[in-house]
Design a protein around this motif. Structure first.
Motif, PDB file in Angstrom:
ATOM      1  N   ALA A  76     136.278  28.601-102.279  1.00 38.68           N
ATOM      2  CA  ALA A  76     137.008  27.325-102.347  1.00 38.68           C
ATOM      3  C   ALA A  76     138.165  27.313-101.350  1.00 38.68           C
ATOM      4  CB  ALA A  76     137.525  27.107-103.769  1.00 38.68           C
ATOM      5  N   ARG A  77     138.853  28.431-101.238  1.00 33.71           N
ATOM      6  CA  ARG A  77     139.976  28.506-100.292  1.00 33.71           C
ATOM      7  C   ARG A  77     139.475  28.376 -98.854  1.00 33.71           C
ATOM      8  NH1 ARG A  77     142.074  32.774-102.211  1.00 33.71           N
ATOM      9  NH2 ARG A  77     140.776  34.202-101.000  1.00 33.71           N
ATOM     10  N   ALA A  78     138.375  29.034 -98.522  1.00 28.38           N
ATOM     11  CA  ALA A  78     137.817  28.951 -97.174  1.00 28.38           C
ATOM     12  C   ALA A  78     137.389  27.524 -96.840  1.00 28.38           C
ATOM     13  CB  ALA A  78     136.636  29.906 -97.039  1.00 28.38           C
ATOM     14  N   GLU A  79     136.805  26.822 -97.804  1.00 28.54           N
ATOM     15  CA  GLU A  79     136.405  25.438 -97.567  1.00 28.54           C
ATOM     16  C   GLU A  79     137.622  24.553 -97.339  1.00 28.54           C
ATOM     17  OE1 GLU A  79     133.567  23.877 -97.051  1.00 28.54           O
ATOM     18  OE2 GLU A  79     132.575  25.833 -97.051  1.00 28.54           O
ATOM     19  N   THR A  80     138.732  24.859 -98.026  1.00 29.24           N
ATOM     20  CA  THR A  80     139.966  24.114 -97.796  1.00 29.24           C
ATOM     21  C   THR A  80     140.418  24.247 -96.345  1.00 29.24           C
ATOM     22  OG1 THR A  80     140.724  24.334-100.086  1.00 29.24           O
ATOM     23  CG2 THR A  80     142.419  23.973 -98.411  1.00 29.24           C
ATOM     24  N   VAL A  81     140.400  25.479 -95.831  1.00 28.09           N
ATOM     25  CA  VAL A  81     140.818  25.727 -94.452  1.00 28.09           C
ATOM     26  C   VAL A  81     139.848  25.077 -93.473  1.00 28.09           C
ATOM     27  CG1 VAL A  81     141.267  27.505 -92.727  1.00 28.09           C
ATOM     28  CG2 VAL A  81     142.006  27.841 -95.095  1.00 28.09           C
ATOM     29  N   PHE A  82     138.543  25.201 -93.727  1.00 30.52           N
ATOM     30  CA  PHE A  82     137.566  24.558 -92.854  1.00 30.52           C
ATOM     31  C   PHE A  82     137.775  23.042 -92.816  1.00 30.52           C
ATOM     32  CE2 PHE A  82     134.432  28.230 -93.425  1.00 30.52           C
ATOM     33  CZ  PHE A  82     134.590  28.671 -92.119  1.00 30.52           C
ATOM     34  N   GLY A  83     137.998  22.470 -94.004  1.00 34.40           N
ATOM     35  CA  GLY A  83     138.183  21.031 -94.085  1.00 34.40           C
ATOM     36  C   GLY A  83     139.389  20.561 -93.297  1.00 34.40           C
ATOM     37  N   HIS A  84     140.483  21.334 -93.353  1.00 32.74           N
ATOM     38  CA  HIS A  84     141.669  20.960 -92.581  1.00 32.74           C
ATOM     39  C   HIS A  84     141.440  21.167 -91.091  1.00 32.74           C
ATOM     40  CE1 HIS A  84     145.726  20.610 -91.069  1.00 32.74           C
ATOM     41  NE2 HIS A  84     145.590  21.814 -90.529  1.00 32.74           N
ATOM     42  N   ALA A  85     140.855  22.306 -90.722  1.00 36.51           N
ATOM     43  CA  ALA A  85     140.699  22.640 -89.309  1.00 36.51           C
ATOM     44  C   ALA A  85     139.835  21.619 -88.577  1.00 36.51           C
ATOM     45  CB  ALA A  85     140.096  24.034 -89.168  1.00 36.51           C
ATOM     46  N   THR A  86     138.787  21.118 -89.232  1.00 39.09           N
ATOM     47  CA  THR A  86     137.909  20.146 -88.564  1.00 39.09           C
ATOM     48  C   THR A  86     138.529  18.761 -88.526  1.00 39.09           C
ATOM     49  OG1 THR A  86     136.762  19.756 -90.671  1.00 39.09           O
ATOM     50  CG2 THR A  86     135.819  21.389 -89.171  1.00 39.09           C
ATOM     51  N   GLY A  87     139.594  18.553 -89.293  1.00 39.36           N
ATOM     52  CA  GLY A  87     140.220  17.239 -89.324  1.00 39.36           C
ATOM     53  C   GLY A  87     141.489  17.138 -88.505  1.00 39.36           C
ATOM     54  N   VAL A  88     141.901  18.228 -87.819  1.00 39.36           N
ATOM     55  CA  VAL A  88     143.119  18.198 -87.015  1.00 39.36           C
ATOM     56  C   VAL A  88     142.965  17.182 -85.880  1.00 39.36           C
ATOM     57  CG1 VAL A  88     144.611  19.498 -85.453  1.00 39.36           C
ATOM     58  CG2 VAL A  88     143.748  20.567 -87.548  1.00 39.36           C
ATOM     59  N   GLN A  89     143.879  16.211 -85.817  1.00 37.33           N
ATOM     60  CA  GLN A  89     143.821  15.154 -84.811  1.00 37.33           C
ATOM     61  C   GLN A  89     145.142  15.096 -84.045  1.00 37.33           C
ATOM     62  OE1 GLN A  89     141.043  13.360 -84.267  1.00 37.33           O
ATOM     63  NE2 GLN A  89     139.983  14.419 -85.949  1.00 37.33           N
ATOM     64  N   GLY A  90     145.085  14.653 -82.815  1.00 36.36           N
ATOM     65  CA  GLY A  90     146.298  14.445 -82.030  1.00 36.36           C
ATOM     66  C   GLY A  90     146.834  15.718 -81.413  1.00 36.36           C
ATOM     67  N   GLU A  91     147.600  15.549 -80.351  1.00 35.99           N
ATOM     68  CA  GLU A  91     148.188  16.670 -79.652  1.00 35.99           C
ATOM     69  C   GLU A  91     149.446  17.165 -80.362  1.00 35.99           C
ATOM     70  OE1 GLU A  91     147.278  18.157 -76.585  1.00 35.99           O
ATOM     71  OE2 GLU A  91     145.375  17.081 -76.797  1.00 35.99           O
ATOM     72  N   GLY A  92     149.800  18.428 -80.099  1.00 37.73           N
ATOM     73  CA  GLY A  92     151.073  18.955 -80.558  1.00 37.73           C
ATOM     74  C   GLY A  92     150.995  19.742 -81.854  1.00 37.73           C
ATOM     75  N   MET A  93     152.163  19.864 -82.487  1.00 37.73           N
ATOM     76  CA  MET A  93     152.333  20.734 -83.653  1.00 37.73           C
ATOM     77  C   MET A  93     152.363  19.912 -84.941  1.00 37.73           C
ATOM     78  SD  MET A  93     155.443  23.459 -84.110  1.00 37.73           S
ATOM     79  CE  MET A  93     155.527  24.584 -85.503  1.00 37.73           C
ATOM     80  N   ARG A  94     151.724  20.461 -85.986  1.00 37.38           N
ATOM     81  CA  ARG A  94     151.646  19.756 -87.267  1.00 37.38           C
ATOM     82  C   ARG A  94     151.861  20.747 -88.415  1.00 37.38           C
ATOM     83  NH1 ARG A  94     149.131  14.927 -86.924  1.00 37.38           N
ATOM     84  NH2 ARG A  94     148.418  14.998 -89.088  1.00 37.38           N
ATOM     85  N   TRP A  95     152.282  20.212 -89.542  1.00 41.89           N
ATOM     86  CA  TRP A  95     152.324  20.983 -90.776  1.00 41.89           C
ATOM     87  C   TRP A  95     151.347  20.354 -91.765  1.00 41.89           C
ATOM     88  CZ3 TRP A  95     153.221  18.398 -95.255  1.00 41.89           C
ATOM     89  CH2 TRP A  95     153.925  17.190 -95.179  1.00 41.89           C
ATOM     90  N   TRP A  96     150.892  21.150 -92.715  1.00 45.33           N
ATOM     91  CA  TRP A  96     149.993  20.617 -93.735  1.00 45.33           C
ATOM     92  C   TRP A  96     150.130  21.422 -95.021  1.00 45.33           C
ATOM     93  CZ3 TRP A  96     145.769  23.552 -95.668  1.00 45.33           C
ATOM     94  CH2 TRP A  96     145.522  24.755 -94.986  1.00 45.33           C
ATOM     95  N   GLY A  97     149.811  20.777 -96.123  1.00 47.86           N
ATOM     96  CA  GLY A  97     149.825  21.430 -97.432  1.00 47.86           C
ATOM     97  C   GLY A  97     148.676  20.933 -98.286  1.00 47.86           C
ATOM     98  N   ASN A  98     148.120  21.820 -99.089  1.00 46.69           N
ATOM     99  CA  ASN A  98     146.960  21.488 -99.919  1.00 46.69           C
ATOM    100  C   ASN A  98     147.200  21.940-101.354  1.00 46.69           C
ATOM    101  OD1 ASN A  98     144.375  22.892-101.223  1.00 46.69           O
ATOM    102  ND2 ASN A  98     143.654  21.103-100.073  1.00 46.69           N
ATOM    103  N   ALA A  99     146.899  21.068-102.300  1.00 48.16           N
ATOM    104  CA  ALA A  99     146.902  21.413-103.727  1.00 48.16           C
ATOM    105  C   ALA A  99     145.461  21.341-104.225  1.00 48.16           C
ATOM    106  CB  ALA A  99     147.791  20.465-104.520  1.00 48.16           C
TER     107      ALA A  99
END
Length: 623
Positions: free
Chosen positions: A336-359
């Motif tokens: 489940a944790r790996a799928e969370t990371v995969f889901g975020h990584a494939t959805g990263v949009q736009g240039e530059g630096m971002r923060w993210w959090g998942n519950a």
């Protein structure tokens, strides 16, 4: 409930529905069958035809060495594991001649049986005709072409009648102890024929039975020394021969029960419920005595005591299998944790630096007949990432906690995890690929409950562990408009270790220790995903995938008795694991007020051994 909490409530409900939608687990039968070799303590009705011939049909209701018409421990154990504890053969009068006739069960035990061939004890009808444990084993092997079923549970319990012959002066102490060596050799014969799971109980302390208590103090000491000598010789011989057995420390177990009878719902531990009568043929006049007294006659247990023996025996099998759930739980949470990371990584949009959090809320469920565990818990994952052109990369960390119930009133455990890792992704045109690597520190607090009579024993443990996870996903997207779809391929590896540990209360016969467990998982997946952009802000999506587990689950689970350490480590069948199953993911990505949000549910379907589901919400924003 305020409106702002309703989306999460709906997600959790959907996750549970996904989990429940999978087919219920029909039950992984722990053993293919059960077979019993022994004497009156295990006998489930060997003398019934003989007794009926002599005393009439009512004798069929009092054909065991207990408080009839109750069950003996072997029948309780067979019933628990879904097998047949009825007699495999019986003694009948054929034309007035005592004759062994076949029956329809798997219990070869006979009251009065000794270890090696010879008259049974007492050497008078009908027990003088009891086939020895040697004869019993030979009969089983002969009926099965000399081969023992490697997936069955066997029990080999004897020696008490050899003791009584010795106490009566018929044998020397050397001859008596040689019976223990012979019993170990029978175990060797059985295992050489293919048996892998042989339960060997110790001889209980006859000195504290009504028979023993009726002896002089000097004789009581002598009986106790003989019993301890037999047990030491038996398990010493097993150890010297390198034979692996499931030990049952009935010697200490009986002392524990007698020392505190009220805790187990007992009112009498010194007197026979049948009075001066023998238990074979006895039906107590006090119907409550069968469950509240320990002894039916001078040495044989009541039905209640037999049930407690069975509960103890079952716990020695179930304990290692319960602890085997720990790495399996870590594996489910790691996916489940790996799928969370995969889901975020494939959805990263736009240039530059971002923060993210998942519950995230993870749900585990197994409706297995023998391992019906389940539970849930929250997890938080977050990190920082950067995108430059086609390349995205980031670091993440997370914590989680699972509360899992083993089911069947067997206790529970909590699992905590702390994770650090990183990911990297690349996108070019319609293709993309993402990889991740993480290390997780695991912690467990186990509380294994064992019901013995009316008492509940709890043995605690606190092992640590680790999970090294590496994974990759790749895909292709067709379409440039609102509707897009395409294939997804994935590979996820987890190397999970759970430290060995000793349970609390090490002086109790039910307390176990466990070696280190290692659980390797390598799952490949192939699926198809689709999304639809309703507008610039809202994009629902879904994915279905078929998964293949390339690694085999541990075939066996291991433990060791803490009071009978000389018996060494033993094994029982491990947990089953599905090789193939499907996963379903549904969610939506939303952009609002400068924030990117992703929420959804996922779960396993077409999975027999376990049903897992996750509900999640991810929020992120550029710096």
């Amino acid at each position: 409930m305020s409106k702002r909490f309703r989306p999460m409530r709906s997600l959790l409900a959907a996750a549970l529905a996904l989990s429940a939608a999978a087919p219920a687990f029909a039950g992984d039968k722990v053993f293919s069958n059960t077979y019993f070799f022994g004497d009156s303590l295990t006998d489930s009705g060997f003398y019934e035809p003989f007794l009926v011939s002599v005393y009439g049909p009512n004798a069929a209701l009092a054909d065991k060495f207990t408080t009839n018409p109750g069950l003996v421990w072997s029948e309780f154990v067979a019933d628990y594991f879904g097998s047949n504890g009825a007699p495999a053969w019986q003694l009948a009068l054929v034309n007035g001649v005592p004759t062994l006739v076949p029956a329809n069960g798997n219990n070869y035990a006979a009251g009065g049986a000794t270890i090696v061939p010879g008259p049974g004890y007492p050497p008078t009808p009908p027990t003088q005709f009891a086939p020895s444990l040697t004869d019993q084993l030979n009969a089983y092997l002969a009926a099965n072409g000399g081969a023992a079923d490697p997936d069955a549970l066997y029990t080999m319990w004897g020696g008490a009648n050899d003791l009584f012959f010795n106490l009566g002066g018929a044998t020397t102490q050397e001859q008596f102890l040689s019976a223990a060596t012979a019993q170990a050799q029978l175990v060797g014969t059985l295992e050489a024929a293919g048996a892998r799971y042989v339960m060997v109980p110790t001889m209980p302390d006859v000195a504290i039975t009504p028979f023993g208590l009726s002896q002089s103090p000097e004789n009581q000491i002598g009986i106790n020394q003989l019993v301890q000598g037999y047990n030491a010789t038996l398990f010493g011989s097993l150890q010297a021969a390198g034979l692996r057995v499931i030990p049952l420390d009935t010697y200490d177990f009986l002392h524990e029960v007698v020392a505190n009878p009220s805790a187990y719902g007992l009112v009498n531990v010194t007197m026979p419920a049948c009075g001066a009568a023998a238990s074979l043929g006895c039906v107590p006049t006090d119907p409550t005595a069968a469950m509240t007294w320990v002894y039916a006659d001078g040495v044989h247990p009541t039905t209640g005591a037999h049930q407690m023996l069975a509960e103890y025996a079952i716990s020695m099998v179930e304990g290692p299998r319960q602890v085997a759930v720990l790495p399996a739980s870590a594996d489910a949470v790691g996916r489940a944790r790996a799928e969370t990371v995969f889901g975020h990584a494939t959805g990263v949009q736009g240039e530059g630096m971002r923060w993210w959090g998942n519950a995230r809320g993870d749900f585990q469920h197994s409706s297995s007949e023998q391992n019906a565990y389940g539970g849930s818990g929250p997890a938080i994952t977050g990190g920082v990432d950067w995108r430059s052109g086609a390349l995205a990369y980031g670091v993440f960390g997370g914590i989680g906690r699972q509360s899992i119930d083993w089911g069947r009133g067997a206790g529970d455990f909590t699992q905590t995890d702390t994770t650090l890792g990183g990911f990297i992704g690349w996108t070019s045109g319609h293709g993309w690929v993402t990889g991740q690597l993480s290390y997780t520190n695991l912690g467990f607090d186990t509380h294994r409950d064992i019901q013995i009579g009316t008492a509940t024993r709890t043995h605690d443990g606190s092992p640590g562990g680790s999970n090294i996870t590496a994974g990759m996903q790749a895909g292709w997207t067709f379409g440039d408009g609102a509707f897009r779809n395409g294939p997804v391929l994935g590979l996820l590896s987890q190397t999970i270790k759970v430290d060995g540990f000793n349970e609390s209360e090490p002086t109790l016969s039910t307390s176990l220790s466990y070696p280190e467990q290692k659980f390797d998982s390598l799952i490949g997946s192939v699926g198809w995903q689709a999304s639809y952009a309703i507008n610039e802000r809202v994009q629902p999506y879904a994915r279905v995938a078929w998964n293949r587990q390339f690694e085999d689950a541990p075939a066996e689970a291991f433990a060791q008795s803490q009071t009978l350490g000389m018996a060494g480590e033993y094994a029982v069948p491990g947990l089953s694991q599905d090789k193939d199953y499907a996963t379903l993911l549904a969610g939506a990505r939303i952009h609002v007020a400068g924030f990117d949000a992703d929420f959804g549910v996922s779960g396993t379907i077409s999975q027999d051994s376990a049903d897992n589901a996750t509900a999640f919400v991810t929020i992120g924003r550029g710096f």
